[in-house]
Motif scaffolding. Structure first.
Motif, PDB file in Angstrom:
ATOM      1  N   GLU A   1       0.834  -1.199   0.000  1.00  0.00           N
ATOM      2  CA  GLU A   1       0.000   0.000   0.000  1.00  0.00           C
ATOM      3  C   GLU A   1       0.875   1.258   0.000  1.00  0.00           C
ATOM      4  N   ARG A   2       0.264   2.335  -0.437  1.00  0.00           N
ATOM      5  CA  ARG A   2       0.963   3.614  -0.413  1.00  0.00           C
ATOM      6  C   ARG A   2       1.161   4.028   1.044  1.00  0.00           C
ATOM      7  N   GLU A   3       2.378   4.437   1.389  1.00  0.00           N
ATOM      8  CA  GLU A   3       2.656   4.779   2.775  1.00  0.00           C
ATOM      9  C   GLU A   3       3.208   6.194   2.898  1.00  0.00           C
ATOM     10  N   PHE A   4       2.908   6.779   4.040  1.00  0.00           N
ATOM     11  CA  PHE A   4       3.364   8.125   4.347  1.00  0.00           C
ATOM     12  C   PHE A   4       4.869   8.161   4.561  1.00  0.00           C
ATOM     13  N   VAL A   5       5.516   9.208   4.034  1.00  0.00           N
ATOM     14  CA  VAL A   5       6.948   9.397   4.243  1.00  0.00           C
ATOM     15  C   VAL A   5       7.206  10.671   5.051  1.00  0.00           C
ATOM     16  N   ALA A   6       6.672  11.794   4.572  1.00  0.00           N
ATOM     17  CA  ALA A   6       6.905  13.069   5.250  1.00  0.00           C
ATOM     18  C   ALA A   6       5.849  14.074   4.806  1.00  0.00           C
ATOM     19  N   ALA A   7       5.636  15.087   5.637  1.00  0.00           N
ATOM     20  CA  ALA A   7       4.692  16.138   5.301  1.00  0.00           C
ATOM     21  C   ALA A   7       5.177  17.456   5.874  1.00  0.00           C
ATOM     22  N   ILE A   8       4.698  18.545   5.290  1.00  0.00           N
ATOM     23  CA  ILE A   8       5.119  19.873   5.714  1.00  0.00           C
ATOM     24  C   ILE A   8       3.941  20.832   5.606  1.00  0.00           C
ATOM     25  N   SER A   9       3.868  21.737   6.549  1.00  0.00           N
ATOM     26  CA  SER A   9       2.778  22.708   6.572  1.00  0.00           C
ATOM     27  C   SER A   9       2.917  23.723   5.443  1.00  0.00           C
ATOM     28  N   TRP A  10       1.868  24.504   5.228  1.00  0.00           N
ATOM     29  CA  TRP A  10       1.870  25.461   4.126  1.00  0.00           C
ATOM     30  C   TRP A  10       3.003  26.484   4.263  1.00  0.00           C
ATOM     31  N   SER A  11       3.354  26.829   5.477  1.00  0.00           N
ATOM     32  CA  SER A  11       4.403  27.831   5.689  1.00  0.00           C
ATOM     33  C   SER A  11       5.793  27.214   5.718  1.00  0.00           C
ATOM     34  N   GLY A  12       5.842  25.896   5.890  1.00  0.00           N
ATOM     35  CA  GLY A  12       7.135  25.240   6.052  1.00  0.00           C
ATOM     36  C   GLY A  12       7.610  25.205   7.487  1.00  0.00           C
ATOM     37  N   GLY A  13       6.824  25.773   8.383  1.00  0.00           N
ATOM     38  CA  GLY A  13       7.253  25.863   9.765  1.00  0.00           C
ATOM     39  C   GLY A  13       7.102  24.582  10.557  1.00  0.00           C
ATOM     40  N   ILE A  14       6.259  23.678  10.059  1.00  0.00           N
ATOM     41  CA  ILE A  14       6.027  22.415  10.756  1.00  0.00           C
ATOM     42  C   ILE A  14       6.213  21.285   9.760  1.00  0.00           C
ATOM     43  N   SER A  15       6.957  20.271  10.172  1.00  0.00           N
ATOM     44  CA  SER A  15       7.140  19.098   9.331  1.00  0.00           C
ATOM     45  C   SER A  15       7.052  17.852  10.191  1.00  0.00           C
ATOM     46  N   TYR A  16       6.789  16.741   9.530  1.00  0.00           N
ATOM     47  CA  TYR A  16       6.668  15.465  10.224  1.00  0.00           C
ATOM     48  C   TYR A  16       7.198  14.376   9.316  1.00  0.00           C
ATOM     49  N   HIS A  17       7.951  13.456   9.910  1.00  0.00           N
ATOM     50  CA  HIS A  17       8.550  12.374   9.147  1.00  0.00           C
ATOM     51  C   HIS A  17       8.165  11.036   9.751  1.00  0.00           C
ATOM     52  N   ALA A  18       7.936  10.059   8.893  1.00  0.00           N
ATOM     53  CA  ALA A  18       7.649   8.713   9.371  1.00  0.00           C
ATOM     54  C   ALA A  18       8.834   8.180  10.160  1.00  0.00           C
TER      55      ALA A  18
END
Length: 123
Positions: free
Chosen positions: A44-61
Motif C-alpha cells: 500500500e501507499r505509505e506516508f513518508v513526510a509532510a510539511i505545513s503550508w508555511s514550512g514551519g512544521i514538518s513530520y517524518h515517518a
C-alpha cells in the motif's frame, strides 16, 4: 487546482543519497500543505513526510526519521525530499501530494498527486 511533477529519482547504492523535487503549478501553492508518499510493488501507499503550508512544521515517518528531510520553497513553488543513508527497503515509487489546510499522514486526505518518480536502492 494544483499540478505536481516529481523528479530526481534514480538508482543509487545503499548508503547513498538522492534529492527528490516536486514542482507545483498554481498561484495558491503557498496555501497547501504538502506530503511525500511512497509505494513499493505489492504494498500500500505509505506516508513518508509532510510539511505545513508555511514550512514551519514538518513530520517524518519513523522509518525515515533522521535520514530524510522534507522542505519547501514557496517562492519557487517547490517541495523537496532529501534522502540520505538510503536502504534497499526505501525502494519505491515516490509521490508528492497537496491538500488544503493542515498536513495529514493519510493518503486519502490529499487532493492532488504527481505521477511519481522511481527510487531504487541496490544492496
Amino acid at each position: 487546482q494544483v499540478q505536481l511533477v516529481e523528479s530526481g529519482g534514480g538508482l543509487v547504492q545503499a548508503g547513498g543519497s538522492l534529492k527528490l523535487s516536486c514542482a507545483a503549478s498554481g498561484r495558491t501553492f503557498s496555501t497547501y500543505a504538502m506530503g511525500w508518499f511512497r509505494q513499493a510493488p505489492g504494498k500500500e501507499r505509505e506516508f513518508v513526510a509532510a510539511i505545513s503550508w508555511s514550512g514551519g512544521i514538518s513530520y517524518h515517518a519513523d522509518s525515515v526519521k533522521g535520514r530524510f528531510t522534507i522542505s519547501r520553497d514557496n517562492a519557487k513553488n517547490m517541495v523537496y525530499l532529501q534522502m540520505n543513508s538510503l536502504k534497499p527497503e526505501d525502494t519505491a515509487v515516490y509521490y508528492c501530494a497537496a491538500r488544503g489546510g493542515t498536513y495529514s499522514l493519510r493518503p486519502y486526505a490529499y487532493d492532488y498527486w504527481g505521477q511519481g518518480t522511481q527510487v531504487t536502492v541496490s544492496s
